[in-house]
Scaffold this motif. Structure first.
Motif, mmCIF file in Angstrom:
data_model
loop_
_atom_site.group_PDB
_atom_site.id
_atom_site.type_symbol
_atom_site.label_atom_id
_atom_site.label_comp_id
_atom_site.label_asym_id
_atom_site.label_seq_id
_atom_site.Cartn_x
_atom_site.Cartn_y
_atom_site.Cartn_z
ATOM 1 N N LYS A 124 0.839 -1.206 0.000
ATOM 2 C CA LYS A 124 0.000 0.000 0.000
ATOM 3 C C LYS A 124 0.871 1.252 0.000
ATOM 4 O O LYS A 124 0.567 2.219 -0.697
ATOM 5 C CB LYS A 124 -0.938 -0.017 1.209
ATOM 6 C CG LYS A 124 -1.970 1.089 1.192
ATOM 7 C CD LYS A 124 -2.968 0.919 2.332
ATOM 8 C CE LYS A 124 -3.973 2.057 2.357
ATOM 9 N NZ LYS A 124 -4.939 1.910 3.477
ATOM 10 N N ILE A 125 1.967 1.231 0.757
ATOM 11 C CA ILE A 125 2.897 2.367 0.764
ATOM 12 C C ILE A 125 3.449 2.599 -0.640
ATOM 13 O O ILE A 125 3.504 3.733 -1.120
ATOM 14 C CB ILE A 125 4.038 2.135 1.785
ATOM 15 C CG1 ILE A 125 3.501 2.216 3.212
ATOM 16 C CG2 ILE A 125 5.174 3.141 1.573
ATOM 17 C CD1 ILE A 125 4.449 1.704 4.283
ATOM 18 N N ILE A 126 3.834 1.535 -1.317
ATOM 19 C CA ILE A 126 4.360 1.655 -2.680
ATOM 20 C C ILE A 126 3.294 2.227 -3.607
ATOM 21 O O ILE A 126 3.572 3.097 -4.431
ATOM 22 C CB ILE A 126 4.874 0.295 -3.181
ATOM 23 C CG1 ILE A 126 6.137 -0.077 -2.413
ATOM 24 C CG2 ILE A 126 5.142 0.322 -4.683
ATOM 25 C CD1 ILE A 126 6.581 -1.498 -2.607
ATOM 26 N N ASP A 127 2.062 1.780 -3.437
ATOM 27 C CA ASP A 127 0.959 2.309 -4.241
ATOM 28 C C ASP A 127 0.798 3.811 -3.989
ATOM 29 O O ASP A 127 0.638 4.593 -4.923
ATOM 30 C CB ASP A 127 -0.323 1.555 -3.906
ATOM 31 C CG ASP A 127 -1.446 1.806 -4.896
ATOM 32 O OD1 ASP A 127 -1.193 2.428 -5.954
ATOM 33 O OD2 ASP A 127 -2.574 1.376 -4.620
ATOM 34 N N ILE A 128 0.859 4.224 -2.740
ATOM 35 C CA ILE A 128 0.757 5.647 -2.389
ATOM 36 C C ILE A 128 1.889 6.432 -3.044
ATOM 37 O O ILE A 128 1.675 7.512 -3.613
ATOM 38 C CB ILE A 128 0.758 5.828 -0.855
ATOM 39 C CG1 ILE A 128 -0.539 5.266 -0.259
ATOM 40 C CG2 ILE A 128 0.948 7.297 -0.476
ATOM 41 C CD1 ILE A 128 -0.501 5.089 1.258
ATOM 42 N N LEU A 129 3.108 5.888 -2.981
ATOM 43 C CA LEU A 129 4.267 6.593 -3.533
ATOM 44 C C LEU A 129 4.306 6.573 -5.054
ATOM 45 O O LEU A 129 5.042 7.349 -5.662
ATOM 46 C CB LEU A 129 5.560 5.998 -2.960
ATOM 47 C CG LEU A 129 5.763 6.198 -1.462
ATOM 48 C CD1 LEU A 129 7.041 5.512 -1.007
ATOM 49 C CD2 LEU A 129 5.763 7.676 -1.093
ATOM 50 N N SER A 130 3.500 5.724 -5.668
ATOM 51 C CA SER A 130 3.456 5.709 -7.130
ATOM 52 C C SER A 130 2.908 7.029 -7.683
ATOM 53 O O SER A 130 3.144 7.361 -8.842
ATOM 54 C CB SER A 130 2.620 4.535 -7.643
ATOM 55 O OG SER A 130 1.251 4.737 -7.384
#
Length: 113
Positions: A22-28
């Protein structure tokens, strides 16, 4: 091309946590302050710091400090390498381990008989 299975196993282990995904998705969507990331979760700042450390250690995420604030972003160069690695191991290519490793080929030939 020699594939570093040990390195990518470590990366995929880091990615096996739903919060980190989810963090990676946010940072995308671009660079985010830790406080903005934390708004999306029901855990504490130290827990977020732990997740970010794991992602930074795997070189998936970069951190930029500005005074007291930490800003995080995806390391696009390394995330692209992860995607390419995954494509390499799920695609039949000329440098596939099956074609390079003769013992795998021998088993396949024997099983066809």
């Amino acid at each position: 091309m020699k594939l570093d299975y040990e390195l990518y196993a470590k990366i995929f282990k880091a990615l096996s946590d739903q919060n980190r995904l989810k963090i990676i998705d946010i940072l995308s969507c671009g660079e985010k302050c830790a406080c903005n990331i934390l708004e999306n979760f029901n855990f504490t700042q130290p827990t977020l710091s732990h997740h970010m450390k794991v992602l930074i250690d795997c070189k998936i995420v970069k951190c930029r400090k500005d005074g007291l604030w930490s800003y995080y972003s995806l390391d696009k160069n390394n995330t692209n390498k992860i995607a390419l690695f995954l494509m390499n191991i799920i695609t039949d290519t000329e440098d596939c381990i099956c074609k390079i490793n003769s013992s795998i080929n021998k088993c396949e030939i024997q099983n066809k008989k």
